[in-house]
Enzyme design. Sequence first.
Site, short mmCIF file in Angstrom:
data_model
loop_
_atom_site.label_atom_id
_atom_site.label_comp_id
_atom_site.label_asym_id
_atom_site.label_seq_id
_atom_site.Cartn_x
_atom_site.Cartn_y
_atom_site.Cartn_z
N PHE A 72 -10.41 -2.65 -6.05
CA PHE A 72 -11.01 -1.49 -4.80
C PHE A 72 -10.68 -1.39 -3.54
O PHE A 72 -10.48 -2.46 -2.43
CB PHE A 72 -12.56 -1.25 -5.54
CG PHE A 72 -13.37 -2.20 -5.01
CD1 PHE A 72 -13.90 -2.23 -3.39
CD2 PHE A 72 -13.67 -3.55 -5.53
CE1 PHE A 72 -14.59 -3.15 -3.41
CE2 PHE A 72 -14.24 -4.31 -5.21
CZ PHE A 72 -14.79 -4.64 -3.76
N ALA A 73 -10.19 -0.87 -2.64
CA ALA A 73 -9.95 -0.43 -1.53
C ALA A 73 -11.99 0.44 -0.59
O ALA A 73 -11.86 1.54 -1.08
CB ALA A 73 -9.03 0.03 -0.43
N CYS A 111 -3.96 8.65 -2.63
CA CYS A 111 -4.00 8.35 -4.14
C CYS A 111 -2.94 9.44 -4.82
O CYS A 111 -3.25 9.94 -5.75
CB CYS A 111 -5.12 8.73 -4.52
SG CYS A 111 -5.89 6.87 -4.04
#
Length: 231
Positions: free
Chosen positions: A174-175, A191
Amino acid sequence: MNKAVEFIDWGLTDYQDAWTKQEVLFDGTVALKTKNRTENTNLATPNYLVFCEHPHVYTLGKSGHPENLLLDEQGLKEKKATYYKINRGGDITYHGPGQIVGYPILDLDNFFTDIHLYLRTLEEAVILTLADYGISAGRYPGYTGVWLDPDNEKARKICAMGVRCSRWVTMHGFAFNVNADLNYFKNIVPCGIDDKDVTSMQNELGFELDMEEVKNKLKNHIAVLFKMDLC
């Protein structure tokens, strides 16, 4: 089941270097699982939770669309950014300073073998961390990650996710935008979603956050939710 998890903070590290180090840890765990199966042994598999930050970089998942990067090679140079096509799920995203990038390299046989539950649990850890700072967050139906105002036209993403899982061993992750420079998201279709904004904790609260404090809260929420023995 081995619920011991080694926490590692790589600090600010080059994306390619981090990817290589992830692969070493991931391949080692997969190899041990293969040995257990083929040689009928029962050696405990290791687990790692890695946090880091990256210099400006765009990464494209294996199912992503290259046209969602809106910069050519010269544009990347001008932004002092790099670009990688990588072996995680998801489309294009940005990593940079002020963002907590988390790489859980876990043998899910030690926890639970459900990739959807895995993603939802990581999301929940971020949601709880945001709640610690008075930020109400949730999920956007049909999408991974963590969102603010997910139920109306103001929906904006604060944490992106993209993982790889093989033989129930995970990598990538994750970021989470804490103090990230949001201008870098203008150079991509984040995304692959072109009608939603991206935000950060700093953008929402109006001040710069203590990264170490946020990291500590986040890793503790992850440990509790996964019932990890963090070391």
